[in-house]
Design a protein around this motif. Structure first.
Motif, PDB file in Angstrom:
ATOM      1  N   TYR A   1       0.834  -1.201   0.000  1.00  0.00           N
ATOM      2  CA  TYR A   1       0.000   0.000   0.000  1.00  0.00           C
ATOM      3  C   TYR A   1       0.873   1.257   0.000  1.00  0.00           C
ATOM      4  CZ  TYR A   1      -3.848   3.024   1.635  1.00  0.00           C
ATOM      5  OH  TYR A   1      -4.780   4.011   1.768  1.00  0.00           O
ATOM      6  N   ALA A   2       1.871   1.291   0.879  1.00  0.00           N
ATOM      7  CA  ALA A   2       2.750   2.451   0.950  1.00  0.00           C
ATOM      8  C   ALA A   2       3.514   2.641  -0.363  1.00  0.00           C
ATOM      9  CB  ALA A   2       3.725   2.299   2.117  1.00  0.00           C
ATOM     10  N   CYS A   3       3.959   1.543  -0.937  1.00  0.00           N
ATOM     11  CA  CYS A   3       4.716   1.608  -2.181  1.00  0.00           C
ATOM     12  C   CYS A   3       3.852   2.091  -3.344  1.00  0.00           C
ATOM     13  CB  CYS A   3       5.292   0.234  -2.496  1.00  0.00           C
ATOM     14  SG  CYS A   3       6.168   0.171  -4.070  1.00  0.00           S
ATOM     15  N   THR A   4       2.700   1.478  -3.541  1.00  0.00           N
ATOM     16  CA  THR A   4       1.892   1.832  -4.696  1.00  0.00           C
ATOM     17  C   THR A   4       1.380   3.263  -4.624  1.00  0.00           C
ATOM     18  OG1 THR A   4      -0.075   0.826  -3.708  1.00  0.00           O
ATOM     19  CG2 THR A   4       1.191  -0.525  -5.232  1.00  0.00           C
ATOM     20  N   PHE A   5       0.939   3.685  -3.436  1.00  0.00           N
ATOM     21  CA  PHE A   5       0.457   5.050  -3.333  1.00  0.00           C
ATOM     22  C   PHE A   5       1.609   6.043  -3.333  1.00  0.00           C
ATOM     23  CE2 PHE A   5      -3.433   2.943  -2.565  1.00  0.00           C
ATOM     24  CZ  PHE A   5      -4.382   3.811  -3.070  1.00  0.00           C
ATOM     25  N   GLY A   6       2.739   5.643  -2.789  1.00  0.00           N
ATOM     26  CA  GLY A   6       3.915   6.500  -2.876  1.00  0.00           C
ATOM     27  C   GLY A   6       4.358   6.685  -4.312  1.00  0.00           C
ATOM     28  N   LEU A   7       4.380   5.593  -5.073  1.00  0.00           N
ATOM     29  CA  LEU A   7       4.771   5.687  -6.476  1.00  0.00           C
ATOM     30  C   LEU A   7       3.807   6.575  -7.268  1.00  0.00           C
ATOM     31  CD1 LEU A   7       5.853   2.022  -7.313  1.00  0.00           C
ATOM     32  CD2 LEU A   7       7.331   4.027  -7.091  1.00  0.00           C
ATOM     33  N   SER A   8       2.530   6.511  -6.918  1.00  0.00           N
ATOM     34  CA  SER A   8       1.553   7.313  -7.654  1.00  0.00           C
ATOM     35  C   SER A   8       1.741   8.803  -7.407  1.00  0.00           C
ATOM     36  CB  SER A   8       0.126   6.888  -7.292  1.00  0.00           C
ATOM     37  OG  SER A   8      -0.190   7.295  -5.977  1.00  0.00           O
ATOM     38  N   LEU A   9       2.434   9.168  -6.328  1.00  0.00           N
ATOM     39  CA  LEU A   9       2.677  10.568  -6.004  1.00  0.00           C
ATOM     40  C   LEU A   9       4.032  11.062  -6.494  1.00  0.00           C
ATOM     41  CD1 LEU A   9       1.400  10.539  -2.326  1.00  0.00           C
ATOM     42  CD2 LEU A   9       0.235  11.510  -4.304  1.00  0.00           C
ATOM     43  N   MET A  10       4.899  10.130  -6.827  1.00  0.00           N
ATOM     44  CA  MET A  10       6.273  10.493  -7.164  1.00  0.00           C
ATOM     45  C   MET A  10       6.486  10.629  -8.667  1.00  0.00           C
ATOM     46  SD  MET A  10       8.266   7.931  -4.561  1.00  0.00           S
ATOM     47  CE  MET A  10       9.901   8.448  -5.083  1.00  0.00           C
ATOM     48  N   HIS A  11       7.496  11.411  -9.011  1.00  0.00           N
ATOM     49  CA  HIS A  11       7.974  11.530 -10.392  1.00  0.00           C
ATOM     50  C   HIS A  11       9.310  10.790 -10.435  1.00  0.00           C
ATOM     51  CE1 HIS A  11       4.898  14.460 -11.491  1.00  0.00           C
ATOM     52  NE2 HIS A  11       5.087  14.956 -10.289  1.00  0.00           N
ATOM     53  N   TYR A  12       9.230   9.515 -10.753  1.00  0.00           N
ATOM     54  CA  TYR A  12      10.424   8.683 -10.662  1.00  0.00           C
ATOM     55  C   TYR A  12      10.881   8.151 -12.024  1.00  0.00           C
ATOM     56  CZ  TYR A  12       7.015   4.903 -10.927  1.00  0.00           C
ATOM     57  OH  TYR A  12       5.998   4.074 -11.329  1.00  0.00           O
ATOM     58  N   ALA A  13      10.279   8.632 -13.107  1.00  0.00           N
ATOM     59  CA  ALA A  13      10.605   8.106 -14.442  1.00  0.00           C
ATOM     60  C   ALA A  13      12.090   8.260 -14.771  1.00  0.00           C
ATOM     61  CB  ALA A  13       9.759   8.787 -15.499  1.00  0.00           C
ATOM     62  N   SER A  14      12.706   9.370 -14.353  1.00  0.00           N
ATOM     63  CA  SER A  14      14.119   9.569 -14.670  1.00  0.00           C
ATOM     64  C   SER A  14      15.043   8.807 -13.720  1.00  0.00           C
ATOM     65  CB  SER A  14      14.466  11.062 -14.642  1.00  0.00           C
ATOM     66  OG  SER A  14      14.213  11.597 -13.361  1.00  0.00           O
ATOM     67  N   PHE A  15      14.486   8.189 -12.701  1.00  0.00           N
ATOM     68  CA  PHE A  15      15.287   7.402 -11.761  1.00  0.00           C
ATOM     69  C   PHE A  15      15.677   6.055 -12.355  1.00  0.00           C
ATOM     70  CE2 PHE A  15      15.343   4.321  -8.156  1.00  0.00           C
ATOM     71  CZ  PHE A  15      16.457   4.805  -7.500  1.00  0.00           C
ATOM     72  N   ALA A  16      14.838   5.552 -13.263  1.00  0.00           N
ATOM     73  CA  ALA A  16      15.099   4.242 -13.862  1.00  0.00           C
ATOM     74  C   ALA A  16      14.934   4.328 -15.372  1.00  0.00           C
ATOM     75  CB  ALA A  16      14.127   3.204 -13.289  1.00  0.00           C
ATOM     76  N   ASP A  17      15.718   3.543 -16.093  1.00  0.00           N
ATOM     77  CA  ASP A  17      15.607   3.506 -17.551  1.00  0.00           C
ATOM     78  C   ASP A  17      14.266   2.942 -17.988  1.00  0.00           C
ATOM     79  OD1 ASP A  17      18.153   4.534 -17.815  1.00  0.00           O
ATOM     80  OD2 ASP A  17      19.092   2.547 -17.919  1.00  0.00           O
ATOM     81  N   ASP A  18      13.732   2.026 -17.173  1.00  0.00           N
ATOM     82  CA  ASP A  18      12.485   1.346 -17.514  1.00  0.00           C
ATOM     83  C   ASP A  18      11.577   1.306 -16.278  1.00  0.00           C
ATOM     84  OD1 ASP A  18      10.453  -0.277 -18.387  1.00  0.00           O
ATOM     85  OD2 ASP A  18      11.755  -1.894 -19.113  1.00  0.00           O
ATOM     86  N   PRO A  19      10.789   2.390 -16.052  1.00  0.00           N
ATOM     87  CA  PRO A  19       9.933   2.439 -14.856  1.00  0.00           C
ATOM     88  C   PRO A  19       8.968   1.260 -14.749  1.00  0.00           C
ATOM     89  CG  PRO A  19      10.053   4.589 -15.876  1.00  0.00           C
ATOM     90  CD  PRO A  19      10.708   3.622 -16.824  1.00  0.00           C
TER      91      PRO A  19
END
Length: 197
Positions: free
Chosen positions: A165-183
Motif C-alpha cells: 500500500y505504501a509503495c503503490t500510493f507512494g509511487l503514484s505521487l512520485m515523479h520517478y521516471a528519470s530514476f530508472a531507464d524502464d519504470p
C-alpha cells in the motif's frame, strides 16, 4: 457527468436537472482544486450555473454536502480496491501485480488530487479522518487477503500489505521516471519482491 463549462458556467443545468450526485461531484472537484476551505456553496452554484438557493433542494447545509462527499469518496475507494484485489483462484500473484501496477502508474491524476485533498482535510477534521482511516484499513485488509491467497505466510502478510500500500500510493505521487531507464520494469521488480515467498 456535468456538461462542459462555458464562460465559468455550466450550460443547461437547472434546479431540476442538477441532482444530488452532481453537487457532490462538483464539490469533490472543487475540493481537489481549492482544498476544503474553497468548497463553498456560492462558488459551487456559480460553477454549476445555478442559483445558490437550488443547493438547498438537496442539502440542509454545507456540512451535509461535505458528509455526502466523504461518503461518495469512501464508497468509491472501497469499490475500487475490491475490484483490483478480488481473489481469482489460481491467479492471485497476477492479481497482486495488477493491483500494484494499477495504483502506481499515475493513471488517475484527478482521483489522486481528490485523495490528497481529502487527506489534507482529514488532518483537521475528525469526520474526514475517520473516513480516511476506514478506507485505509479496508485497503490494507483487501491486500492482506490477496497476499494470503497468493501463498504469503500469515506472519508476513500484514507487513507486506502495508508495504504494498505504501509503495503503490507512494509511487503514484512520485515523479520517478528519470530514476530508472524502464519504470515499468522497476514496478514489475517491486511486484515480484512483494509477491515472493
Amino acid at each position: 457527468m456535468l456538461p462542459r463549462k462555458t464562460g465559468g458556467k455550466t450550460p443547461g443545468l437547472t434546479r431540476q436537472s442538477l441532482d444530488r450526485e452532481d453537487w457532490v461531484r462538483a464539490a469533490l472537484n472543487l475540493l481537489a482544486e481549492e482544498g476544503i476551505a474553497g468548497v463553498r456553496i456560492e462558488v459551487l452554484a456559480k460553477r454549476c450555473g445555478v442559483t445558490k438557493g437550488s443547493f438547498y433542494w438537496h442539502f440542509k447545509d454545507r456540512q451535509a454536502l461535505l458528509e455526502a462527499a466523504l461518503e461518495t469518496w469512501s464508497a468509491g475507494r472501497i469499490r475500487d480496491i475490491e475490484k483490483n484485489t478480488s481473489v481469482i483462484p489460481g491467479a492471485e500473484a497476477t492479481q497482486l501485480r495488477h493491483a500494484i501496477d494499477w495504483y502506481s502508474a499515475n493513471r488517475n491524476r484527478k482521483g489522486m488530487a481528490i485523495e490528497l485533498a481529502i487527506r489534507d482535510w482529514a488532518r483537521h477534521d475528525k469526520r474526514a479522518a475517520a473516513s480516511v482511516e476506514a478506507v485505509d484499513l479496508y485497503r490494507l485488509r483487501c491486500t492482506e487477503r490477496l497476499l494470503l491467497a497468493a501463498g504469503t505466510p500469515a506472519a508476513d502478510a500484514k507487513s507486506r500489505s502495508l508495504l504494498l500500500y505504501a509503495c503503490t500510493f507512494g509511487l503514484s505521487l512520485m515523479h520517478y521516471a528519470s530514476f530508472a531507464d524502464d519504470p515499468a520494469r522497476l514496478r514489475e521488480q517491486i511486484s515480484a519482491y512483494l509477491v515472493s515467498q
